[in-house]
Design an enzyme around this catalytic site. Structure first.
Site, PDB file in Angstrom:
ATOM      1  N   ARG A 114       5.093   8.501   9.381  1.00  0.00           N
ATOM      2  CA  ARG A 114       4.376   8.349  10.650  1.00  0.00           C
ATOM      3  C   ARG A 114       3.495   9.576  10.847  1.00  0.00           C
ATOM      4  O   ARG A 114       3.908  10.698  10.547  1.00  0.00           O
ATOM      5  CB  ARG A 114       5.358   8.261  11.825  1.00  0.00           C
ATOM      6  CG  ARG A 114       6.072   6.935  11.940  1.00  0.00           C
ATOM      7  CD  ARG A 114       5.121   5.824  12.411  1.00  0.00           C
ATOM      8  NE  ARG A 114       5.807   4.552  12.552  1.00  0.00           N
ATOM      9  CZ  ARG A 114       5.891   3.613  11.599  1.00  0.00           C
ATOM     10  NH1 ARG A 114       5.303   3.800  10.433  1.00  0.00           N
ATOM     11  NH2 ARG A 114       6.533   2.487  11.816  1.00  0.00           N
ATOM     12  N   GLY A 119       0.832   1.259   3.349  1.00  0.00           N
ATOM     13  CA  GLY A 119       2.081   1.383   2.578  1.00  0.00           C
ATOM     14  C   GLY A 119       2.741   0.067   2.220  1.00  0.00           C
ATOM     15  O   GLY A 119       3.071  -0.182   1.069  1.00  0.00           O
ATOM     16  N   HIS A 154      -3.096   3.163   6.580  1.00  0.00           N
ATOM     17  CA  HIS A 154      -1.707   2.702   6.773  1.00  0.00           C
ATOM     18  C   HIS A 154      -1.446   1.399   5.996  1.00  0.00           C
ATOM     19  O   HIS A 154      -1.184   0.354   6.590  1.00  0.00           O
ATOM     20  CB  HIS A 154      -1.411   2.507   8.265  1.00  0.00           C
ATOM     21  CG  HIS A 154       0.057   2.476   8.573  1.00  0.00           C
ATOM     22  ND1 HIS A 154       0.578   2.898   9.762  1.00  0.00           N
ATOM     23  CD2 HIS A 154       1.130   2.061   7.835  1.00  0.00           C
ATOM     24  CE1 HIS A 154       1.895   2.742   9.758  1.00  0.00           C
ATOM     25  NE2 HIS A 154       2.245   2.232   8.598  1.00  0.00           N
ATOM     26  N   GLU A 211      -3.623   6.343  15.087  1.00  0.00           N
ATOM     27  CA  GLU A 211      -4.252   5.261  14.319  1.00  0.00           C
ATOM     28  C   GLU A 211      -4.858   4.221  15.248  1.00  0.00           C
ATOM     29  O   GLU A 211      -4.273   3.940  16.294  1.00  0.00           O
ATOM     30  CB  GLU A 211      -3.191   4.606  13.424  1.00  0.00           C
ATOM     31  CG  GLU A 211      -2.628   5.568  12.400  1.00  0.00           C
ATOM     32  CD  GLU A 211      -1.435   4.987  11.635  1.00  0.00           C
ATOM     33  OE1 GLU A 211      -1.154   3.783  11.786  1.00  0.00           O
ATOM     34  OE2 GLU A 211      -0.813   5.744  10.908  1.00  0.00           O
ATOM     35  N   ARG A 222      19.261  14.967   7.404  1.00  0.00           N
ATOM     36  CA  ARG A 222      20.340  15.426   8.283  1.00  0.00           C
ATOM     37  C   ARG A 222      21.626  15.713   7.522  1.00  0.00           C
ATOM     38  O   ARG A 222      22.404  16.563   7.881  1.00  0.00           O
ATOM     39  CB  ARG A 222      20.592  14.403   9.381  1.00  0.00           C
ATOM     40  CG  ARG A 222      19.633  14.571  10.552  1.00  0.00           C
ATOM     41  CD  ARG A 222      19.768  13.458  11.533  1.00  0.00           C
ATOM     42  NE  ARG A 222      19.457  12.183  10.893  1.00  0.00           N
ATOM     43  CZ  ARG A 222      19.423  11.019  11.527  1.00  0.00           C
ATOM     44  NH1 ARG A 222      19.707  10.965  12.797  1.00  0.00           N
ATOM     45  NH2 ARG A 222      19.100   9.910  10.901  1.00  0.00           N
TER      46      ARG A 222
HETATM   47  C1  8YV Z   1       4.446  -1.706   9.147  1.00  0.00           C
HETATM   48  C2  8YV Z   1       5.283   0.479   8.754  1.00  0.00           C
HETATM   49  O1  8YV Z   1       4.659  -2.840   8.458  1.00  0.00           O
HETATM   50  O2  8YV Z   1       7.264  -0.668   8.254  1.00  0.00           O
HETATM   51  C3  8YV Z   1       6.730   0.241   8.867  1.00  0.00           C
HETATM   52  O3  8YV Z   1       7.385   1.020   9.569  1.00  0.00           O
HETATM   53  O4  8YV Z   1       4.806   1.512   9.068  1.00  0.00           O
HETATM   54  C4  8YV Z   1       4.387  -0.519   8.250  1.00  0.00           C
HETATM   55  O5  8YV Z   1       4.535  -0.676   6.927  1.00  0.00           O
HETATM   56  C5  8YV Z   1       3.252  -1.744   9.986  1.00  0.00           C
HETATM   57  O6  8YV Z   1       3.224  -0.619  10.815  1.00  0.00           O
HETATM   58  C6  8YV Z   1       3.187  -2.978  10.846  1.00  0.00           C
HETATM   59  O7  8YV Z   1       1.916  -3.129  11.288  1.00  0.00           O
END
Ligand code: 8YV
Length: 328
Positions: free
Chosen positions: A232, A281, A279, A261, A176
């Site tokens: 996401r 990360g 997922h 998901e 932004r």
């Molecule tokens: C979450 C995530 O920890 O932090 C976030 O926004 O997407 C993940 O790393 C996870 O979705 C929790 O289950």
């Protein structure tokens, strides 16, 4: 004195659970024989909630069942599953877990980028299938000579960008606002996609970013383009992405997040030019414990009367007195 009652909607981390058990009476929703009946019966006693994206939507329905709720402490940095406007109207503070997972997610973003470009999972499958005995693995694409575009230069985006600096590739970003960073700013996402051949999506989810990576954007990224998504699934038009991967509109994709998901479309799995992760990360023991600790610390701090530690922008904390004291 009776203990403050907390609702934990999903298993978060052992660290969070243990810390909360020491101080509060914690109700674990998934352990209730009939969660709806439990909420109807005990919802009025709940003053704090610990939740996470895995629980689904925290909106009007749940808030209506918890009339004395003061704080929702969410596990994870993204909180697009929480209706923060509804919480703000009710005076409920929402907290998330920023900072503690930036490095982990950035590591994963880089790992996923290299895995996608150098086709590491495909190479592993090649060896396991006994194909090495029959010939060499085909040459892969490379990071060399690529221009990286970061979509969303927040905490995680910046941490990802710093890692790419070490690879000596030019970096641009879209967000932004222009920021004081040594990367080229593109106010227009399409402009970034046009100059990039590696787009790394780090922006938050939610309505503002929904499907911002669509068919036209993928077209702009081009036939040598690679898309990496660690934010996401909602940010990417998944059907358009599958079509683009299939048609060669872009070269490849690395996805840690999907639209619905944990459901993975068969059409995506059928493609050889995509690396899909479940997922993960932030999913290391170290980082999940740190995030769990922060969830617990937010609740502990709130009920000690010291306010939330990491409130989200939509529900800023405005005073030293907690909601229960204000309303008597
Ligand atoms: C979450 C995530 O920890 O932090 C976030 O926004 O997407 C993940 O790393 C996870 O979705 C929790 O289950």
């Amino acid at each position: 004195m009776s203990r403050i009652e907390i609702l934990m909607t999903v298993p978060i981390s052992q660290t969070a659970g243990n810390a909360l058990d020491e101080r509060f009476l914690v109700h674990r929703l998934w352990e209730q024989a009939d969660p709806a009946a439990f909420l109807a019966a005990a919802g009025g006693r709940i003053r704090g909630a610990a939740t996470s994206t895995g629980f689904g939507r925290v909106g009007h329905e749940l808030l209506a069942l918890l009339p004395h709720l003061e704080i929702v402490a969410s596990f994870g940095v993204g909180y697009d599953n929480i209706d923060t406007a509804a919480c703000a109207r009710r005076g409920v503070v929402v907290t998330n877990t920023p900072d503690v997972l930036d490095e982990e997610v950035a590591d994963l973003a880089l790992g996923l980028t290299l895995a996608t470009l150098r086709r590491i999972p495909q190479a592993d499958r090649f060896v396991r299938a006994g194909l090495w005995e029959k010939g060499s693995f085909p040459l892969s694409p490379t990071l060399r000579g690529r221009h990286v575009g970061i979509v969303g230069l927040g905490r995680i985006g910046k941490t990802v960008a710093r890692r790419f600096e070490g690879f000596g590739v030019p970096i641009g970003y879209h967000g932004r606002h222009r920021q004081e960073v040594p990367y080229a700013y593109h106010s227009d996402l399409r402009g970034l996609a046009e100059v990039s051949d590696l787009l790394v999506v780090c922006t938050p989810g939610g309505s503002e970013t929904r499907r911002m990576i669509d068919a036209a954007l993928l077209e702009a990224l081009g036939p040598q383009g690679v898309l990496i998504n660690v934010s996401r699934g909602s940010v990417v038009d998944q059907a358009a992405l599958i079509a683009a991967l299939r048609a060669g509109t872009i070269l490849a994709a690395g996805l840690d997040v999907l639209e619905d998901e944990p459901h993975v479309p068969a059409a995506l799995l059928a493609l050889d030019n995509v690396v899909v992760l479940p997922h993960v990360g932030s999913r290391s023991l170290h980082t999940r414990n740190a995030a769990g600790r922060l969830v617990a610390d937010n609740l502990l701090s709130w009920f000690a009367g010291s306010g939330p530690l990491t409130p989200v922008a939509e529900t800023p904390f405005r005073g030293p007195v907690r909601a229960s004291d204000r309303t008597g």
